[in-house]
Design a protein around this motif. Structure first.
Motif, PDB file in Angstrom:
ATOM      1  N   ASP A   7       0.804  -1.234   0.000  1.00  0.00           N
ATOM      2  CA  ASP A   7       0.000   0.000   0.000  1.00  0.00           C
ATOM      3  C   ASP A   7       0.833   1.278   0.000  1.00  0.00           C
ATOM      4  OD1 ASP A   7      -2.433  -1.119  -0.264  1.00  0.00           O
ATOM      5  OD2 ASP A   7      -2.875  -1.178   1.887  1.00  0.00           O
ATOM      6  N   SER A  10       0.131   4.090  -2.395  1.00  0.00           N
ATOM      7  CA  SER A  10      -0.848   5.170  -2.184  1.00  0.00           C
ATOM      8  C   SER A  10      -0.163   6.528  -2.000  1.00  0.00           C
ATOM      9  CB  SER A  10      -1.743   4.856  -0.988  1.00  0.00           C
ATOM     10  OG  SER A  10      -0.962   4.801   0.185  1.00  0.00           O
ATOM     11  N   ASP A  13      -0.233   7.812  -5.402  1.00  0.00           N
ATOM     12  CA  ASP A  13      -1.492   7.866  -6.149  1.00  0.00           C
ATOM     13  C   ASP A  13      -2.681   8.479  -5.421  1.00  0.00           C
ATOM     14  OD1 ASP A  13      -0.012   6.705  -8.114  1.00  0.00           O
ATOM     15  OD2 ASP A  13      -0.627   4.661  -7.657  1.00  0.00           O
ATOM     16  N   GLU A  14      -2.633   8.540  -4.066  1.00  0.00           N
ATOM     17  CA  GLU A  14      -3.773   9.133  -3.332  1.00  0.00           C
ATOM     18  C   GLU A  14      -3.215  10.107  -2.318  1.00  0.00           C
ATOM     19  OE1 GLU A  14      -5.664   5.990  -1.080  1.00  0.00           O
ATOM     20  OE2 GLU A  14      -5.406   4.644  -2.776  1.00  0.00           O
ATOM     21  N   ARG A  15      -3.056  11.355  -2.656  1.00  0.00           N
ATOM     22  CA  ARG A  15      -2.429  12.284  -1.720  1.00  0.00           C
ATOM     23  C   ARG A  15      -3.467  13.012  -0.868  1.00  0.00           C
ATOM     24  NH1 ARG A  15       2.781  14.212  -5.331  1.00  0.00           N
ATOM     25  NH2 ARG A  15       3.020  12.183  -6.291  1.00  0.00           N
ATOM     26  N   LYS A 327      -7.461   9.067   8.477  1.00  0.00           N
ATOM     27  CA  LYS A 327      -7.842   9.244   7.071  1.00  0.00           C
ATOM     28  C   LYS A 327      -9.062  10.163   6.957  1.00  0.00           C
ATOM     29  CE  LYS A 327      -8.234   6.691   2.821  1.00  0.00           C
ATOM     30  NZ  LYS A 327      -8.279   5.444   2.129  1.00  0.00           N
ATOM     31  N   GLN A 332      -2.563  11.863   6.083  1.00  0.00           N
ATOM     32  CA  GLN A 332      -1.943  10.701   5.426  1.00  0.00           C
ATOM     33  C   GLN A 332      -0.911  10.085   6.377  1.00  0.00           C
ATOM     34  OE1 GLN A 332      -1.118  11.576   1.435  1.00  0.00           O
ATOM     35  NE2 GLN A 332      -1.080   9.419   0.887  1.00  0.00           N
ATOM     36  N   TRP A 338       3.683  -1.345   5.946  1.00  0.00           N
ATOM     37  CA  TRP A 338       4.335  -1.127   4.641  1.00  0.00           C
ATOM     38  C   TRP A 338       5.810  -1.520   4.691  1.00  0.00           C
ATOM     39  CZ3 TRP A 338       2.796   4.650   3.241  1.00  0.00           C
ATOM     40  CH2 TRP A 338       1.404   4.732   3.144  1.00  0.00           C
TER      41      TRP A 338
END
Ligand SMILES: Cc1ncc(COP(=O)(O)O)c(C=O)c1O
Length: 374
Positions: A7, A10, A13-15, A327, A332, A338
Protein backbone atom coordinates in the motif's frame (compact mmCIF):
# COMPACT_ATOMS: atom_id res chain seq x y z
CA UNK A 1 2.71 -11.31 -10.17
CA UNK A 2 6.46 -10.84 -9.66
CA UNK A 3 6.27 -8.06 -7.09
CA UNK A 4 4.16 -8.29 -3.92
CA UNK A 5 1.60 -5.51 -3.72
CA UNK A 6 2.24 -2.89 -1.02
CA UNK A 7 0.00 0.00 0.00
CA UNK A 8 2.98 2.38 -0.03
CA UNK A 9 1.91 2.94 -3.65
CA UNK A 10 -0.85 5.17 -2.18
CA UNK A 11 1.85 7.77 -1.41
CA UNK A 12 2.11 8.35 -5.16
CA UNK A 13 -1.49 7.87 -6.15
CA UNK A 14 -3.77 9.13 -3.33
CA UNK A 15 -2.43 12.28 -1.72
CA UNK A 16 -4.26 13.64 1.35
CA UNK A 17 -3.96 17.26 2.41
CA UNK A 18 -2.08 16.72 5.68
CA UNK A 19 0.80 14.54 4.58
CA UNK A 20 2.56 13.07 7.59
CA UNK A 21 3.57 10.01 5.58
CA UNK A 22 6.22 11.46 3.26
CA UNK A 23 9.87 10.77 3.99
CA UNK A 24 11.28 13.69 2.02
CA UNK A 25 12.01 17.24 2.86
CA UNK A 26 9.98 19.92 1.13
CA UNK A 27 9.87 19.44 -2.62
CA UNK A 28 12.08 21.91 -4.47
CA UNK A 29 10.64 24.47 -6.87
CA UNK A 30 12.65 25.07 -10.03
CA UNK A 31 12.67 28.79 -9.24
CA UNK A 32 14.81 28.06 -6.15
CA UNK A 33 17.74 27.10 -8.41
CA UNK A 34 16.93 29.25 -11.43
CA UNK A 35 19.56 31.72 -12.66
CA UNK A 36 20.60 33.35 -15.91
CA UNK A 37 23.14 30.75 -17.02
CA UNK A 38 20.79 27.87 -16.12
CA UNK A 39 18.05 29.51 -18.18
CA UNK A 40 20.37 30.01 -21.17
CA UNK A 41 21.73 26.45 -20.92
CA UNK A 42 18.22 25.02 -20.74
CA UNK A 43 17.16 26.88 -23.89
CA UNK A 44 20.12 25.50 -25.82
CA UNK A 45 19.92 21.94 -24.47
CA UNK A 46 19.98 19.32 -27.18
CA UNK A 47 17.45 16.60 -26.41
CA UNK A 48 19.67 13.74 -27.50
CA UNK A 49 20.24 10.36 -25.81
CA UNK A 50 22.43 10.50 -22.75
CA UNK A 51 25.42 8.18 -22.24
CA UNK A 52 25.10 4.75 -20.65
CA UNK A 53 27.17 5.70 -17.60
CA UNK A 54 25.56 9.11 -17.30
CA UNK A 55 26.48 12.77 -17.84
CA UNK A 56 30.19 13.40 -17.36
CA UNK A 57 29.86 16.73 -15.50
CA UNK A 58 27.22 15.26 -13.20
CA UNK A 59 29.45 12.28 -12.36
CA UNK A 60 32.35 14.67 -11.77
CA UNK A 61 30.27 16.69 -9.27
CA UNK A 62 29.07 13.54 -7.47
CA UNK A 63 32.62 12.14 -7.47
CA UNK A 64 33.79 15.35 -5.79
CA UNK A 65 31.07 15.05 -3.12
CA UNK A 66 32.01 11.45 -2.39
CA UNK A 67 35.75 11.99 -2.96
CA UNK A 68 35.92 9.13 -5.45
CA UNK A 69 36.81 8.76 -9.13
CA UNK A 70 33.88 9.71 -11.41
CA UNK A 71 34.58 6.59 -13.50
CA UNK A 72 33.40 4.49 -10.58
CA UNK A 73 29.98 6.17 -10.61
CA UNK A 74 26.98 5.39 -12.77
CA UNK A 75 23.97 7.71 -12.90
CA UNK A 76 20.73 5.88 -12.14
CA UNK A 77 17.01 6.56 -12.25
CA UNK A 78 16.88 7.34 -8.51
CA UNK A 79 18.51 5.22 -5.83
CA UNK A 80 15.80 2.68 -6.68
CA UNK A 81 17.43 1.88 -10.03
CA UNK A 82 20.82 1.75 -8.29
CA UNK A 83 19.40 -1.14 -6.27
CA UNK A 84 18.06 -2.79 -9.39
CA UNK A 85 21.45 -2.64 -11.12
CA UNK A 86 23.39 -3.74 -8.03
CA UNK A 87 21.22 -6.81 -7.45
CA UNK A 88 21.01 -7.70 -11.12
CA UNK A 89 24.76 -7.46 -11.63
CA UNK A 90 25.96 -9.19 -8.45
CA UNK A 91 23.53 -12.14 -8.25
CA UNK A 92 22.59 -15.15 -10.35
CA UNK A 93 19.33 -17.09 -10.03
CA UNK A 94 19.35 -19.25 -6.90
CA UNK A 95 21.66 -16.82 -5.07
CA UNK A 96 20.76 -14.70 -2.05
CA UNK A 97 20.42 -11.07 -1.09
CA UNK A 98 20.23 -10.10 2.58
CA UNK A 99 18.61 -6.90 3.71
CA UNK A 100 17.20 -5.44 6.90
CA UNK A 101 13.59 -5.19 8.01
CA UNK A 102 11.96 -2.69 8.54
CA UNK A 103 13.05 -1.05 5.32
CA UNK A 104 11.89 0.90 2.28
CA UNK A 105 9.52 -1.74 0.80
CA UNK A 106 10.84 -1.80 -2.81
CA UNK A 107 14.31 -2.68 -1.50
CA UNK A 108 12.91 -5.84 0.07
CA UNK A 109 10.45 -6.66 -2.72
CA UNK A 110 12.91 -6.15 -5.58
CA UNK A 111 14.89 -9.18 -4.41
CA UNK A 112 11.92 -11.44 -5.11
CA UNK A 113 10.91 -9.43 -8.16
CA UNK A 114 14.25 -10.24 -9.76
CA UNK A 115 13.92 -13.90 -8.76
CA UNK A 116 16.67 -14.01 -6.10
CA UNK A 117 16.43 -15.58 -2.64
CA UNK A 118 15.52 -13.04 0.04
CA UNK A 119 16.86 -13.18 3.59
CA UNK A 120 15.67 -10.53 6.02
CA UNK A 121 17.49 -9.45 9.14
CA UNK A 122 14.93 -8.17 11.64
CA UNK A 123 15.87 -5.00 13.49
CA UNK A 124 13.82 -4.20 16.57
CA UNK A 125 12.34 -1.09 18.10
CA UNK A 126 13.49 -2.34 21.54
CA UNK A 127 17.11 -2.44 20.31
CA UNK A 128 16.75 1.06 18.78
CA UNK A 129 16.86 -0.59 15.31
CA UNK A 130 20.56 -1.29 15.72
CA UNK A 131 22.18 -3.99 13.62
CA UNK A 132 23.95 -6.78 15.51
CA UNK A 133 26.93 -8.05 13.51
CA UNK A 134 26.63 -11.57 14.88
CA UNK A 135 22.98 -11.79 13.80
CA UNK A 136 24.02 -10.80 10.29
CA UNK A 137 26.82 -13.37 10.09
CA UNK A 138 24.47 -16.10 11.36
CA UNK A 139 22.35 -15.82 8.21
CA UNK A 140 25.05 -15.30 5.55
CA UNK A 141 25.85 -18.30 3.36
CA UNK A 142 28.12 -19.08 0.40
CA UNK A 143 25.10 -18.22 -1.77
CA UNK A 144 24.87 -14.65 -0.41
CA UNK A 145 26.19 -12.25 -3.05
CA UNK A 146 24.82 -8.97 -1.76
CA UNK A 147 24.01 -7.49 1.63
CA UNK A 148 22.13 -4.20 1.58
CA UNK A 149 22.16 -2.01 4.67
CA UNK A 150 20.60 1.41 5.04
CA UNK A 151 21.96 4.42 6.92
CA UNK A 152 20.03 6.54 7.81
CA UNK A 153 17.27 3.94 7.76
CA UNK A 154 13.80 4.50 6.38
CA UNK A 155 11.39 4.40 8.33
CA UNK A 156 13.35 5.04 11.54
CA UNK A 157 15.98 7.74 10.86
CA UNK A 158 18.53 5.65 12.80
CA UNK A 159 22.12 5.30 11.57
CA UNK A 160 24.85 2.65 11.52
CA UNK A 161 28.12 3.39 13.19
CA UNK A 162 31.09 3.72 10.78
CA UNK A 163 33.33 1.36 12.76
CA UNK A 164 30.61 -1.32 12.54
CA UNK A 165 30.39 -1.06 8.75
CA UNK A 166 34.17 -1.23 8.54
CA UNK A 167 34.27 -4.37 10.70
CA UNK A 168 31.50 -6.03 8.66
CA UNK A 169 33.14 -5.24 5.33
CA UNK A 170 36.57 -6.41 6.55
CA UNK A 171 35.11 -9.66 7.82
CA UNK A 172 33.22 -10.20 4.55
CA UNK A 173 36.43 -9.77 2.58
CA UNK A 174 38.00 -12.63 4.52
CA UNK A 175 35.04 -14.99 5.04
CA UNK A 176 32.83 -14.22 2.01
CA UNK A 177 35.06 -12.54 -0.61
CA UNK A 178 32.40 -12.87 -3.34
CA UNK A 179 29.79 -10.98 -1.33
CA UNK A 180 29.41 -7.21 -1.77
CA UNK A 181 28.13 -4.82 0.89
CA UNK A 182 25.73 -2.19 -0.40
CA UNK A 183 24.96 0.84 1.75
CA UNK A 184 21.88 2.86 0.87
CA UNK A 185 22.80 6.44 1.76
CA UNK A 186 19.73 8.11 0.32
CA UNK A 187 19.14 10.18 3.51
CA UNK A 188 22.82 10.80 4.34
CA UNK A 189 22.81 14.54 3.74
CA UNK A 190 19.40 15.14 5.35
CA UNK A 191 20.77 16.21 8.73
CA UNK A 192 19.11 18.57 11.21
CA UNK A 193 20.04 22.24 11.62
CA UNK A 194 23.81 22.63 12.04
CA UNK A 195 24.47 18.94 12.76
CA UNK A 196 27.57 17.56 11.07
CA UNK A 197 26.96 15.77 7.79
CA UNK A 198 27.31 11.98 7.92
CA UNK A 199 30.40 10.80 6.01
CA UNK A 200 29.78 8.62 2.98
CA UNK A 201 30.82 4.94 3.05
CA UNK A 202 31.96 5.25 -0.58
CA UNK A 203 35.62 4.26 -0.86
CA UNK A 204 35.86 2.87 2.69
CA UNK A 205 36.62 -0.64 1.42
CA UNK A 206 36.70 -2.16 -2.07
CA UNK A 207 33.74 -4.51 -1.44
CA UNK A 208 31.43 -1.58 -0.64
CA UNK A 209 28.81 -0.30 -3.07
CA UNK A 210 26.83 2.84 -2.27
CA UNK A 211 23.62 4.15 -3.76
CA UNK A 212 22.02 7.51 -3.21
CA UNK A 213 20.04 10.17 -5.03
CA UNK A 214 18.82 13.74 -5.15
CA UNK A 215 15.36 12.66 -3.99
CA UNK A 216 15.39 13.16 -0.24
CA UNK A 217 18.07 15.61 0.90
CA UNK A 218 17.67 17.96 -2.06
CA UNK A 219 13.87 17.58 -2.28
CA UNK A 220 13.83 16.57 -5.97
CA UNK A 221 12.33 13.05 -6.08
CA UNK A 222 10.55 13.87 -9.34
CA UNK A 223 13.87 14.37 -11.13
CA UNK A 224 14.58 10.65 -10.82
CA UNK A 225 18.33 11.13 -10.57
CA UNK A 226 20.48 8.94 -8.35
CA UNK A 227 23.81 7.15 -8.52
CA UNK A 228 25.62 3.93 -7.81
CA UNK A 229 29.27 3.89 -6.74
CA UNK A 230 31.50 0.83 -6.76
CA UNK A 231 35.25 0.35 -6.70
CA UNK A 232 34.75 -2.71 -8.91
CA UNK A 233 35.24 -1.47 -12.51
CA UNK A 234 33.80 -4.69 -13.95
CA UNK A 235 30.60 -4.16 -11.93
CA UNK A 236 30.33 -0.57 -13.18
CA UNK A 237 30.83 -1.79 -16.74
CA UNK A 238 28.16 -4.51 -16.38
CA UNK A 239 25.77 -2.05 -14.72
CA UNK A 240 26.25 0.36 -17.67
CA UNK A 241 25.41 -2.43 -20.12
CA UNK A 242 22.36 -3.47 -18.06
CA UNK A 243 21.23 0.17 -17.94
CA UNK A 244 21.64 0.55 -21.71
CA UNK A 245 19.56 -2.59 -22.21
CA UNK A 246 16.74 -1.39 -19.97
CA UNK A 247 16.55 2.44 -19.86
CA UNK A 248 19.12 3.17 -22.61
CA UNK A 249 20.18 6.30 -20.71
CA UNK A 250 18.90 8.81 -18.19
CA UNK A 251 16.96 11.78 -19.52
CA UNK A 252 19.41 14.54 -20.53
CA UNK A 253 16.92 17.09 -19.21
CA UNK A 254 16.93 15.46 -15.77
CA UNK A 255 20.72 15.33 -15.81
CA UNK A 256 20.96 19.00 -16.78
CA UNK A 257 18.70 20.05 -13.89
CA UNK A 258 20.55 17.69 -11.52
CA UNK A 259 23.84 19.48 -12.25
CA UNK A 260 22.26 22.78 -11.24
CA UNK A 261 20.74 21.19 -8.11
CA UNK A 262 24.16 19.96 -6.97
CA UNK A 263 25.81 23.29 -7.76
CA UNK A 264 23.23 25.01 -5.54
CA UNK A 265 23.09 22.31 -2.87
CA UNK A 266 24.67 24.32 -0.05
CA UNK A 267 21.72 26.74 -0.16
CA UNK A 268 19.19 23.91 -0.67
CA UNK A 269 20.53 21.97 2.34
CA UNK A 270 20.59 25.00 4.59
CA UNK A 271 16.88 25.80 4.33
CA UNK A 272 15.84 22.15 4.44
CA UNK A 273 17.99 21.31 7.45
CA UNK A 274 16.64 24.30 9.41
CA UNK A 275 13.11 23.25 8.46
CA UNK A 276 13.71 19.62 9.49
CA UNK A 277 15.23 20.71 12.81
CA UNK A 278 12.08 22.75 13.57
CA UNK A 279 9.89 19.82 12.54
CA UNK A 280 11.88 17.55 14.84
CA UNK A 281 11.46 19.97 17.75
CA UNK A 282 7.66 19.94 17.34
CA UNK A 283 7.64 16.17 16.99
CA UNK A 284 9.72 15.78 20.15
CA UNK A 285 7.25 17.92 22.10
CA UNK A 286 4.34 15.98 20.64
CA UNK A 287 5.85 12.62 21.64
CA UNK A 288 6.42 13.94 25.17
CA UNK A 289 2.85 15.25 25.36
CA UNK A 290 1.50 11.82 24.37
CA UNK A 291 4.06 9.66 26.16
CA UNK A 292 1.35 7.70 28.00
CA UNK A 293 0.29 6.26 24.64
CA UNK A 294 3.29 6.34 22.32
CA UNK A 295 7.08 5.95 22.28
CA UNK A 296 9.87 6.38 19.71
CA UNK A 297 13.60 6.24 19.04
CA UNK A 298 14.73 9.77 18.29
CA UNK A 299 16.01 9.92 14.67
CA UNK A 300 19.53 11.05 13.79
CA UNK A 301 18.77 12.23 10.24
CA UNK A 302 16.25 12.03 7.46
CA UNK A 303 13.17 14.02 8.61
CA UNK A 304 11.39 10.79 9.51
CA UNK A 305 10.92 8.54 12.53
CA UNK A 306 8.93 5.55 13.72
CA UNK A 307 6.20 6.01 16.34
CA UNK A 308 4.99 3.06 18.40
CA UNK A 309 1.59 2.79 20.10
CA UNK A 310 2.17 1.23 23.52
CA UNK A 311 0.66 -2.23 24.05
CA UNK A 312 -0.54 -1.11 27.49
CA UNK A 313 -2.83 1.56 26.06
CA UNK A 314 -3.72 0.59 22.48
CA UNK A 315 -5.32 -2.73 21.52
CA UNK A 316 -5.64 -3.91 17.92
CA UNK A 317 -9.15 -2.59 17.49
CA UNK A 318 -8.01 0.85 18.68
CA UNK A 319 -5.14 0.73 16.19
CA UNK A 320 -7.59 0.17 13.34
CA UNK A 321 -9.71 3.06 14.60
CA UNK A 322 -6.63 5.30 14.64
CA UNK A 323 -5.90 4.70 10.93
CA UNK A 324 -9.56 5.15 10.05
CA UNK A 325 -9.96 8.44 11.95
CA UNK A 326 -6.65 9.82 10.63
CA UNK A 327 -7.84 9.24 7.07
CA UNK A 328 -11.25 10.77 7.79
CA UNK A 329 -9.44 13.85 9.12
CA UNK A 330 -7.41 14.20 5.91
CA UNK A 331 -4.15 12.98 7.51
CA UNK A 332 -1.94 10.70 5.43
CA UNK A 333 -0.23 8.10 7.62
CA UNK A 334 2.47 5.59 6.61
CA UNK A 335 1.38 2.32 8.22
CA UNK A 336 4.23 0.32 9.80
CA UNK A 337 3.04 -2.72 7.85
CA UNK A 338 4.33 -1.13 4.64
CA UNK A 339 7.89 -1.43 5.99
CA UNK A 340 7.65 -4.90 7.51
CA UNK A 341 6.70 -3.68 11.00
CA UNK A 342 3.20 -4.18 12.46
CA UNK A 343 0.46 -1.56 12.35
CA UNK A 344 1.37 -0.74 15.98
CA UNK A 345 4.02 1.48 14.34
CA UNK A 346 3.72 4.27 11.86
CA UNK A 347 6.30 6.38 10.05
CA UNK A 348 6.04 10.06 10.86
CA UNK A 349 7.58 12.47 8.36
CA UNK A 350 8.19 15.87 9.96
CA UNK A 351 10.05 17.58 7.11
CA UNK A 352 7.50 17.64 4.33
CA UNK A 353 4.79 20.02 5.49
CA UNK A 354 5.07 23.67 6.46
CA UNK A 355 5.69 23.97 10.22
CA UNK A 356 2.24 25.49 10.85
CA UNK A 357 0.62 22.62 8.98
CA UNK A 358 2.72 20.05 10.88
CA UNK A 359 1.60 21.60 14.16
CA UNK A 360 -2.08 21.49 13.13
CA UNK A 361 -1.67 17.87 12.04
CA UNK A 362 0.02 16.76 15.26
CA UNK A 363 -2.65 18.55 17.33
CA UNK A 364 -5.31 16.70 15.36
CA UNK A 365 -3.53 13.40 16.03
CA UNK A 366 -3.50 14.17 19.76
CA UNK A 367 -7.27 14.72 19.65
CA UNK A 368 -7.75 11.46 17.72
CA UNK A 369 -5.60 9.50 20.19
CA UNK A 370 -7.39 11.04 23.20
CA UNK A 371 -10.76 10.25 21.64
CA UNK A 372 -9.79 6.58 21.09
CA UNK A 373 -8.32 5.89 24.51
CA UNK A 374 -10.43 8.41 26.43
C1 LIG B 1 15.90 4.23 2.02
C2 LIG B 1 15.46 4.55 0.62
N1 LIG B 1 16.24 4.17 -0.39
C3 LIG B 1 15.90 4.43 -1.66
C4 LIG B 1 14.73 5.08 -1.97
C5 LIG B 1 14.40 5.34 -3.41
O1 LIG B 1 14.58 6.68 -3.66
P1 LIG B 1 14.78 7.28 -5.12
O2 LIG B 1 14.66 6.17 -6.09
O3 LIG B 1 13.71 8.31 -5.28
O4 LIG B 1 16.14 7.87 -5.11
C6 LIG B 1 13.88 5.49 -0.95
C7 LIG B 1 12.60 6.17 -1.24
O5 LIG B 1 11.78 6.41 -0.39
C8 LIG B 1 14.26 5.20 0.38
O6 LIG B 1 13.49 5.56 1.40
Amino acid sequence: MKFPSNDIISLLDERLELNLAESTNKDLLLEEIWDESFSEGLKKLTLEYGTSQGNDELRELIGKKLQVDKNKIIITNGAAFGFFLSMLCTCELGEEVITVQPNFPPTMDLIEGLGFQKKLLKLSFENAYQLEEEDLFKIISEKTKLITLVSPLNPTGTIINRAKIERISNRLKIEYPKCKLLIDETYREATFGNNKEITTFSGLNNNIITVSSLSKCHGTPGLRIGWLYSDDVQLIKEAGIAKMNTLISNSVLDEFVAIQVIKKEAKIFKTRRIHAAKGLEFTKKWVKQNEKFISWNEPKAGALCCIKFKESTFNSEQLNTFYKLAKENGIQIANGEWFGESNRFFRLGFGYMKIEQLKITLDKLTRIITKIVG
